[in-house]
Design a protein around this motif. Sequence first.
Motif, mmCIF file in Angstrom:
data_model
loop_
_atom_site.group_PDB
_atom_site.id
_atom_site.type_symbol
_atom_site.label_atom_id
_atom_site.label_comp_id
_atom_site.label_asym_id
_atom_site.label_seq_id
_atom_site.Cartn_x
_atom_site.Cartn_y
_atom_site.Cartn_z
ATOM 1 N N SER A 166 0.824 -1.208 0.000
ATOM 2 C CA SER A 166 0.000 0.000 0.000
ATOM 3 C C SER A 166 0.862 1.264 0.000
ATOM 4 O O SER A 166 0.398 2.308 -0.444
ATOM 5 C CB SER A 166 -0.972 -0.006 1.175
ATOM 6 O OG SER A 166 -0.259 -0.127 2.375
ATOM 7 N N MET A 167 2.116 1.159 0.455
ATOM 8 C CA MET A 167 3.019 2.311 0.350
ATOM 9 C C MET A 167 3.680 2.372 -1.027
ATOM 10 O O MET A 167 4.479 3.264 -1.297
ATOM 11 C CB MET A 167 4.094 2.256 1.432
ATOM 12 C CG MET A 167 3.574 2.669 2.812
ATOM 13 S SD MET A 167 4.868 2.611 4.064
ATOM 14 C CE MET A 167 5.847 4.049 3.615
ATOM 15 N N ARG A 168 3.340 1.390 -1.867
ATOM 16 C CA ARG A 168 3.825 1.351 -3.255
ATOM 17 C C ARG A 168 5.350 1.289 -3.308
ATOM 18 O O ARG A 168 6.007 1.995 -4.066
ATOM 19 C CB ARG A 168 3.290 2.556 -4.037
ATOM 20 C CG ARG A 168 1.765 2.713 -3.954
ATOM 21 C CD ARG A 168 1.036 1.631 -4.693
ATOM 22 N NE ARG A 168 1.366 1.658 -6.094
ATOM 23 C CZ ARG A 168 0.806 2.491 -6.971
ATOM 24 N NH1 ARG A 168 -0.139 3.312 -6.578
ATOM 25 N NH2 ARG A 168 1.157 2.477 -8.237
ATOM 26 N N GLN A 223 5.224 0.422 -9.423
ATOM 27 C CA GLN A 223 5.659 0.653 -8.038
ATOM 28 C C GLN A 223 4.900 -0.216 -7.046
ATOM 29 O O GLN A 223 4.247 0.266 -6.112
ATOM 30 C CB GLN A 223 5.568 2.133 -7.698
ATOM 31 C CG GLN A 223 6.350 2.962 -8.720
ATOM 32 C CD GLN A 223 6.641 4.360 -8.265
ATOM 33 O OE1 GLN A 223 7.320 4.570 -7.279
ATOM 34 N NE2 GLN A 223 6.116 5.329 -8.976
ATOM 35 N N GLN A 241 10.535 7.980 -7.191
ATOM 36 C CA GLN A 241 9.795 9.227 -7.382
ATOM 37 C C GLN A 241 9.854 10.080 -6.107
ATOM 38 O O GLN A 241 9.954 11.291 -6.166
ATOM 39 C CB GLN A 241 8.343 8.877 -7.722
ATOM 40 C CG GLN A 241 7.541 10.050 -8.206
ATOM 41 C CD GLN A 241 6.083 9.651 -8.447
ATOM 42 O OE1 GLN A 241 5.738 8.466 -8.470
ATOM 43 N NE2 GLN A 241 5.225 10.635 -8.630
ATOM 44 N N MET A 259 0.335 9.097 -5.088
ATOM 45 C CA MET A 259 0.079 7.696 -4.745
ATOM 46 C C MET A 259 0.330 7.438 -3.257
ATOM 47 O O MET A 259 1.097 8.142 -2.605
ATOM 48 C CB MET A 259 0.961 6.774 -5.594
ATOM 49 C CG MET A 259 2.432 6.856 -5.260
ATOM 50 S SD MET A 259 3.355 5.539 -6.053
ATOM 51 C CE MET A 259 4.962 5.847 -5.326
ATOM 52 N N ALA A 260 -0.346 6.409 -2.765
ATOM 53 C CA ALA A 260 -0.091 5.865 -1.434
ATOM 54 C C ALA A 260 -0.294 6.865 -0.290
ATOM 55 O O ALA A 260 0.224 6.678 0.797
ATOM 56 C CB ALA A 260 1.323 5.284 -1.364
#
Lengths: 392, 103
Positions: A97-99, A160, A197, B18-19
């Motif tokens: 979930s934190m990619r 990711q 990123q 994201m996230a």
Amino acid sequence: MKIRHSLTGNEAMAEAMRQINPDVVAAYPITPQTEIVQLFSNSVADGKVNTEFVTVESEHSAMSATIGASAAGARAMTATSANGLAYMWEVVYIAASMRLPIVMPVVNRALSGPINIHCDHSDTMGARDSGWIQIYSENSQEAYDNLIQAIRIAEHKDIQLPVMVCMDGFIISHGMEIIEAEDDETVRKFIGVRKPQYSLLNKDEPVTMGPLDLQDFYFEHKKQQAEAMKNSAQVILDVAKEWKEMTGRSYDMLDEYCMEDAEIAIVAIGSAAGTAKVAVDALRAKGVKAGLVKVRVFRPFPKEEIAKALAKTKAVAIMDRAESFADFGGPLFRDIRASLYEYDLRPKTVSYVYGLGGRDVTLDTINQVYADLERLVKGEQIPMLNHLGVRE
Amino acid sequence: MTTKKIIAPDAKWQEIPMAGIIPTAGTAKEFKTGDWRTRKPIHSEEKCINCLRCWVYCPDSSILVKDGKVTGIDYDHCKGCGICAKVCPDKVKAITMINQSEE
Ligand code: SF4
Ligand code: SF4
């Protein structure tokens, strides 16, 4: 330049890790994975890699340290099996979930209890909804190739997501085979350098990772995760194409063996697929139209490819090396049946839970399944749910 | 430094980092949390001796100070915990807590 080695599955994974040369590896031993991190620690001690090697006190800590390193921008790895994966459960979901593009070899082993150290897929099948990409290997060669490709898949800017590269415990992890490896430079050129990123160590662009995310945004972030998983299928294929151009070894979401005109087929994951290919050859020699589909990528699930591969068959046996106690077969069985639902013309499907706790899967075992399928095609009734090779 | 961009409450999933990553620093300032408060500190400039104990102890950095003098309370972020009133020296008691509803 290609190098031919005779290596066990664990040695092949450790060799791939040496070539990947991750920035950080967090390690905790568990059978049958232990050798991977142990052999890798030799590479660290011998100065063959620049890795920061962190020995931790549990798998929960191993994954937590890997998450921290990955969030800091590092290329970070760990490896585990069975109860180790179960113990890191909470943070396995957090990595996804934190990619964070963590790559983790998982050497498949039965979950306790009763305690057992041998192969089945109950460990990673349990983690199938955790948001990790899952790639399964039939042999050491595939374990090596999959691990290197996984780095590129995980770190792709549109993906990711973390990747589990799975391999059957003992059967592959401790079985020696000839594998073809690439030289260090080729591997390093292929994987390149991670370009995160966001990075927690970038003081010029400070960021917060993993904050509280409530009713107003959590759902949107889950949608992003689902979308990344969806997009990963194309990336997996693109990376495989590039790998093939470089090495000549080709990979797909799944592997079809003698499926063009197959009337009966087995679908399996991992080393049992190798045994099934031998059975198919023998049946084909006798004129039986038998085929095999080996699932390489289980998450994301190759729903269309599976349905297409099976569309023209009459009966299919779906083999799960995991019991999910649903009284409805294993996870592969249910996912495949669900994939076929879209199609008007679909084969009969039968579930075989097999090989639990390392129960040997021989040619006889596989032949028994094809024989069942032949009876089913002839119109005989056979049970939909089976436990293959259990004494009764 | 990236420029601070406030994400609208109705932003679509494609429009947000994201996230749940917060890609800039110091965003807590924009997040007005003072409405959680049920009790409210009232500061008296007349009584205050500017010892700054309240400023040291306030867990929400809500005591506003300029040139070494308390100038007021940041009600956008003060949670009404009452710590400032408690630590203000007994002989001074320059901060009194009132019920938010009495306002
Ligand atoms: S009540 Fe609490 S939060 Fe508010 S100013 Fe006083 S110490 Fe700070
Ligand atoms: S603790 Fe009391 S006297 Fe000291 S600065 Fe704060 S309000 Fe003024």
